[in-house]
Each structure stands twice: as structure tokens, then as C-alpha cells.
Design a protein around this motif. Sequence first.
Motif, PDB file in Angstrom:
ATOM      1  N   GLN A  61      15.465  12.843  40.801  1.00  0.00           N
ATOM      2  CA  GLN A  61      16.224  12.481  39.455  1.00  0.00           C
ATOM      3  C   GLN A  61      15.611  12.848  37.939  1.00  0.00           C
ATOM      4  O   GLN A  61      16.316  13.388  37.278  1.00  0.00           O
ATOM      5  CB  GLN A  61      16.209  10.615  39.407  1.00  0.00           C
TER       6      GLN A  61
ATOM      7  N   LEU B   1      17.097  15.358  35.024  1.00  0.00           N
ATOM      8  CA  LEU B   1      17.032  14.908  33.550  1.00  0.00           C
ATOM      9  C   LEU B   1      16.156  16.129  32.887  1.00  0.00           C
ATOM     10  O   LEU B   1      16.581  16.580  31.670  1.00  0.00           O
ATOM     11  CB  LEU B   1      16.356  13.701  33.486  1.00  0.00           C
ATOM     12  N   ALA B   2      15.142  16.352  33.356  1.00  0.00           N
ATOM     13  CA  ALA B   2      14.338  17.785  32.882  1.00  0.00           C
ATOM     14  C   ALA B   2      15.362  18.824  32.592  1.00  0.00           C
ATOM     15  O   ALA B   2      15.276  19.613  31.577  1.00  0.00           O
ATOM     16  CB  ALA B   2      13.260  18.046  33.671  1.00  0.00           C
TER      17      ALA B   2
ATOM     18  N   GLU C 253      18.241  18.913  31.773  1.00  0.00           N
ATOM     19  CA  GLU C 253      18.984  18.985  30.513  1.00  0.00           C
ATOM     20  C   GLU C 253      18.379  19.278  29.335  1.00  0.00           C
ATOM     21  O   GLU C 253      18.845  19.595  28.332  1.00  0.00           O
ATOM     22  CB  GLU C 253      19.257  17.412  30.397  1.00  0.00           C
ATOM     23  N   ASP C 254      17.035  19.455  29.431  1.00  0.00           N
ATOM     24  CA  ASP C 254      15.995  19.592  28.447  1.00  0.00           C
ATOM     25  C   ASP C 254      15.610  21.195  28.615  1.00  0.00           C
ATOM     26  O   ASP C 254      14.644  21.614  27.518  1.00  0.00           O
ATOM     27  CB  ASP C 254      14.801  18.677  28.294  1.00  0.00           C
ATOM     28  N   GLY C 255      16.077  21.823  29.453  1.00  0.00           N
ATOM     29  CA  GLY C 255      15.784  22.917  29.649  1.00  0.00           C
ATOM     30  C   GLY C 255      14.514  23.313  30.359  1.00  0.00           C
ATOM     31  O   GLY C 255      14.047  24.503  30.372  1.00  0.00           O
ATOM     32  N   VAL C 256      13.883  22.279  31.105  1.00  0.00           N
ATOM     33  CA  VAL C 256      12.983  22.371  31.921  1.00  0.00           C
ATOM     34  C   VAL C 256      13.258  22.358  33.471  1.00  0.00           C
ATOM     35  O   VAL C 256      13.862  21.533  33.825  1.00  0.00           O
ATOM     36  CB  VAL C 256      11.917  21.222  31.604  1.00  0.00           C
TER      37      VAL C 256
ATOM     38  N   LEU D 136       8.110  11.923  33.379  1.00  0.00           N
ATOM     39  CA  LEU D 136       8.428  12.921  32.631  1.00  0.00           C
ATOM     40  C   LEU D 136       7.243  13.272  31.458  1.00  0.00           C
ATOM     41  O   LEU D 136       6.905  14.218  31.196  1.00  0.00           O
ATOM     42  CB  LEU D 136       9.671  12.502  31.740  1.00  0.00           C
TER      43      LEU D 136
ATOM     44  N   VAL E  10       4.926  15.373  33.085  1.00  0.00           N
ATOM     45  CA  VAL E  10       5.366  16.795  32.939  1.00  0.00           C
ATOM     46  C   VAL E  10       5.049  17.295  31.748  1.00  0.00           C
ATOM     47  O   VAL E  10       4.544  18.494  31.769  1.00  0.00           O
ATOM     48  CB  VAL E  10       6.822  16.562  33.395  1.00  0.00           C
TER      49      VAL E  10
ATOM     50  N   ARG F  41      23.118   7.780  36.641  1.00  0.00           N
ATOM     51  CA  ARG F  41      22.652   8.456  35.626  1.00  0.00           C
ATOM     52  C   ARG F  41      21.587   7.697  34.903  1.00  0.00           C
ATOM     53  O   ARG F  41      21.651   6.730  34.057  1.00  0.00           O
ATOM     54  CB  ARG F  41      23.368   9.042  34.520  1.00  0.00           C
ATOM     55  N   PRO F  42      19.946   7.709  35.711  1.00  0.00           N
ATOM     56  CA  PRO F  42      19.187   6.840  35.193  1.00  0.00           C
ATOM     57  C   PRO F  42      18.808   6.858  33.878  1.00  0.00           C
ATOM     58  O   PRO F  42      18.765   8.118  33.107  1.00  0.00           O
ATOM     59  CB  PRO F  42      18.007   7.094  36.404  1.00  0.00           C
TER      60      PRO F  42
ATOM     61  N   ARG G 106      16.484   7.210  30.493  1.00  0.00           N
ATOM     62  CA  ARG G 106      15.075   7.825  30.186  1.00  0.00           C
ATOM     63  C   ARG G 106      14.887   7.578  28.603  1.00  0.00           C
ATOM     64  O   ARG G 106      15.861   7.484  27.932  1.00  0.00           O
ATOM     65  CB  ARG G 106      15.166   9.139  30.639  1.00  0.00           C
TER      66      ARG G 106
ATOM     67  N   VAL H  26      11.914   9.402  27.415  1.00  0.00           N
ATOM     68  CA  VAL H  26      11.072  10.688  27.169  1.00  0.00           C
ATOM     69  C   VAL H  26      12.039  12.024  27.132  1.00  0.00           C
ATOM     70  O   VAL H  26      12.591  12.117  28.167  1.00  0.00           O
ATOM     71  CB  VAL H  26       9.923  10.947  28.284  1.00  0.00           C
ATOM     72  N   ARG H  27      11.790  12.832  26.240  1.00  0.00           N
ATOM     73  CA  ARG H  27      12.479  14.145  26.247  1.00  0.00           C
ATOM     74  C   ARG H  27      11.563  15.183  26.294  1.00  0.00           C
ATOM     75  O   ARG H  27      10.207  15.065  25.741  1.00  0.00           O
ATOM     76  CB  ARG H  27      13.173  14.304  24.946  1.00  0.00           C
ATOM     77  N   LEU H  28      11.863  16.266  26.899  1.00  0.00           N
ATOM     78  CA  LEU H  28      10.955  17.357  27.265  1.00  0.00           C
ATOM     79  C   LEU H  28      10.978  18.663  26.296  1.00  0.00           C
ATOM     80  O   LEU H  28      12.179  18.853  25.811  1.00  0.00           O
ATOM     81  CB  LEU H  28      10.750  17.980  28.851  1.00  0.00           C
TER      82      LEU H  28
ATOM     83  N   PRO I 130      10.498  22.506  26.343  1.00  0.00           N
ATOM     84  CA  PRO I 130      10.221  23.466  27.429  1.00  0.00           C
ATOM     85  C   PRO I 130       9.047  24.506  27.112  1.00  0.00           C
ATOM     86  O   PRO I 130       8.812  24.641  25.922  1.00  0.00           O
ATOM     87  CB  PRO I 130      11.605  24.479  27.225  1.00  0.00           C
ATOM     88  N   PRO I 131       8.399  24.798  28.121  1.00  0.00           N
ATOM     89  CA  PRO I 131       7.466  25.902  27.847  1.00  0.00           C
ATOM     90  C   PRO I 131       7.619  27.119  27.149  1.00  0.00           C
ATOM     91  O   PRO I 131       8.930  27.660  27.251  1.00  0.00           O
ATOM     92  CB  PRO I 131       6.790  25.926  29.311  1.00  0.00           C
TER      93      PRO I 131
END
Lengths: 338, 112
Positions: free
Chosen positions: A232, A236-237, A239-242, A329, A332, B100-101, B103, B105-107, B109-110
Motif C-alpha cells: 500500500q 501511494l509513494a 503517486e509522488d514519483g517515488v 512514508l 522513506v 485507497r488508504p 495518508r 505524508v507526501r514524498l 522524489p530523490p
Amino acid sequence: MTELIERAAAADTPAVELSMQQAINRALRVLLAEDPDVLVFGEDVGALGGVFRVTDGLQEEFGDKRVFDTPLAESAIMGMAVGLAMNGWRPVPELQFDGFAYPAIDQIVNQVARMNYRTRGAAPMPITLRLPSFGGIQAPEHHGESLEALFAHTPGLKVVAPSDPGDAYSLMLQAVRSDDPVVYMEPKARYWDRRPVRLREPSDPIGTSRIVRPGRHATLVAWGAMVQRCVQVAELAAEDGVDLEVLDLRWLKPLDAEGLAASVSRTRRAVVVHEAPLTAGLGAEVAALVTEHCFRDLSAPVQRVTGFDVPYPAGPLEPQYLPTIDRVLLAVQRTLEY
Amino acid sequence: MAQENITFTLPDLGEGLVEATVLEWQVAVGETVERNAPLVEVETTKSAVVIPSPHTGRVVELHAEEEQAVPVGRPLVTFAVEGAPDAPGIVGRVPAEEARPARRVRLRPPTD
């Protein structure tokens, strides 16, 4: 070497939709049918078919000499398994809940795990302890624990925790056919996980992990019910491009250091997720192995997302205790920003 | 979905009690009751207690009148319960699977 979950080419049976309960039940059926020495016993596994229905119908099919109820005495259940194993049987005892394993620890650690060693191989213990494990079903106290570190720390035991129905089937076949004692930790929260399953003979050696989802930015390492949570998180990650890889260790002893190292060497970051408390949990072992094998490749220290250093809480507090999506998250993010 | 009737018998509410007297029903025949909602108040030789419903379902039959004594192990209530293939068994509940759980926190990207 790890395997991809989509290994459709190796399909040997058509897919059937099964829950994990049903998949384990099917495996036990196969084992009881193929080997007359296999015995299934425990509290309520016979007439009732198990509190989680895992042994449903087995007594009817194989009789009450091979599938039978025991007294409510966990130490006696494991002691009986030891005696049966010494006399040539292949016992598959169940301890109804992981929290009830504690009274049987003496038998498990002092007898099951050591007998082969003590007798110089004269009395192997081909016992598979079925242990409904971990939390996530909001059960009362003593009905949810996470004992993998305790068992993995005990020389002589193998430990496995499946994460989906198909794997649960193959791993059960593998565990029971092994001449060594195996603690088979069934993730209660995934018992009702129903999906199309190809019932496969085990193809990977004992101690092989598998990549559930390939990715390139970091590896999430998990087992049991936390594998699905990591999937999961990975979705979700994305969606953020990770792009996260999810590695299901499956076998916690022996632990697949090679597969772990191969994954983390590629992604260069690792987050290990487990339900057990942090301190001296199996996450520490994973972190040590990653550091040992991937030190030069790492972009960040290994992160651990775990339960807290408190007794495993009863039902209502479970959602606060178990690693949440946001906690994973955040870990990560820490590895990405390091 | 198929319904099945489940009869709930009077449990031993103390240690070695043999019966309890129904004080007040908190449900009626035909009503739908939620699991853990108050079902009936009974009095034992030790105390008066409210027994919560062990099931979610429709009350089909009450097996005792108010003021009537019921021996431990005898039927108390019969429920019509939706036959659920995913019933959790005896302890705990089936975890809800979120498509769709949620959340917070948004990430980021590196960059490498």
C-alpha cells in the motif's frame, strides 16, 4: 535468488480464488493425503475445524486418529509433538494464538529445537508448529503477539511467515516436508485475504525471499501482514514519483541475506517494517545484514518502522501501535533526504 | 445472503454460578441488534449485569420472560444472523481492507 510474484510462465495449475485460511487448509489436505505419518492436532482443530477455520473438514476427511483435539495445555501439545516425532510421526501441532505459545516455550526451546543436536541427529524433529500470529484483528490481550525474534534467536528452529494465500500454500508444504522443526507464523490479519491463487509446489529453497513489487528508490523489507501494508505504501509513494521495492523475507530463519543485499544494493536505501517492538527486534538483524553487505552502496542508514517498546496492546489500541502508512512514508522520506 | 439462526445460551457470569434471573430485556423480537449492544440485564447471586449481544442480527426468539430464572447453559436468545463467509471465527474481527488508504505524508522524489 528472489522471485517475482508475476511468474505466470511457471503456472502449473489454473488459478482458483482462495483465502489464506483456505490455502493453508488445502496444503494440509495435500500433506495428510501424501504422508500417513502427518498428524494435525491442537485446541479445537478437530471437530470445530479451528477458530480460524484453517483445519475445517480435515477431521471428517482423515479421521480423528490423524486430526484431533487436545486439552487446553500448550506445553502438553508441544511435548506430545516431541514424543510423536521421536516415534516417527510428522506432527503439525497448532497453538491457537501466539500469546498462548509462552507456556510451551520450554518444550519448544529446550526440546523441539535441541533434540536433533542433543541426539547427534538420531532424533530429528520434523515438527511444523502452526502459530496464528501478529495483530490486526483487534483481539483481546494474549491474542496478538509478534514472536519472530524469539524463535529466530533459538538455534535449531526455522521460522517462516507467509504474506499471501499462494505463498502460504507452498510454504506450508515446504515446512511440513522439512525434517527440521519449523515455526509457521500465520498472519491472522491476512487470513481473509482472498485472491486468485495458483497452487504450486514449492520451487524456491528454504530461506528464499521474494520481491513482491520491484522498485528503484528504496527497499521496504517486511514479512507477514506488513508486506501488504508496504505494498500500500509503495502504491501511494508511486503517486509522488517515488518507486519503492517491496521485499517479502518470508523466511526469518534462515534469513535471505543474499536476496536482501541484492535488493538494497540496487535501491541503496532500506526501510524495515515489523509489528514487534523496536528494541532487539528482527529489524535490527536486517539492518545489521544490510550494513554488512551493502555498506558502500548505501545512501542512507537503514530505517526501522516497528511497534513500540510496550506490551502488544489489546484491540482498540492496535491501530496506534502497528506501523501506519504515514510512519512508513516518513521513514522513506528520511532515507531519501539523508 | 443466507441467514442462519444462532441460539445464545446463558453463560456462567461468575465462577460456578448455576443460574441467573432475567431482570429486563433490552431488545424485542424482530429488532435488529448490533454486536456488543446491551441485550439483557440479569441478576445473579453476585450482582446484576447487562449481557452484551454476541452477534449482529435480528432477534428471533427470547427464551425467557422477565423475572424468570434461567439455568446456565440454557437458551437465552435466538438470532437470525447473515451467513458471512468471512466471519472472523471466535476471537477478533476481520480487518477492513481500504481500497485507497488514507495518508498525510507526501514524498519528495530523490534527485539522484
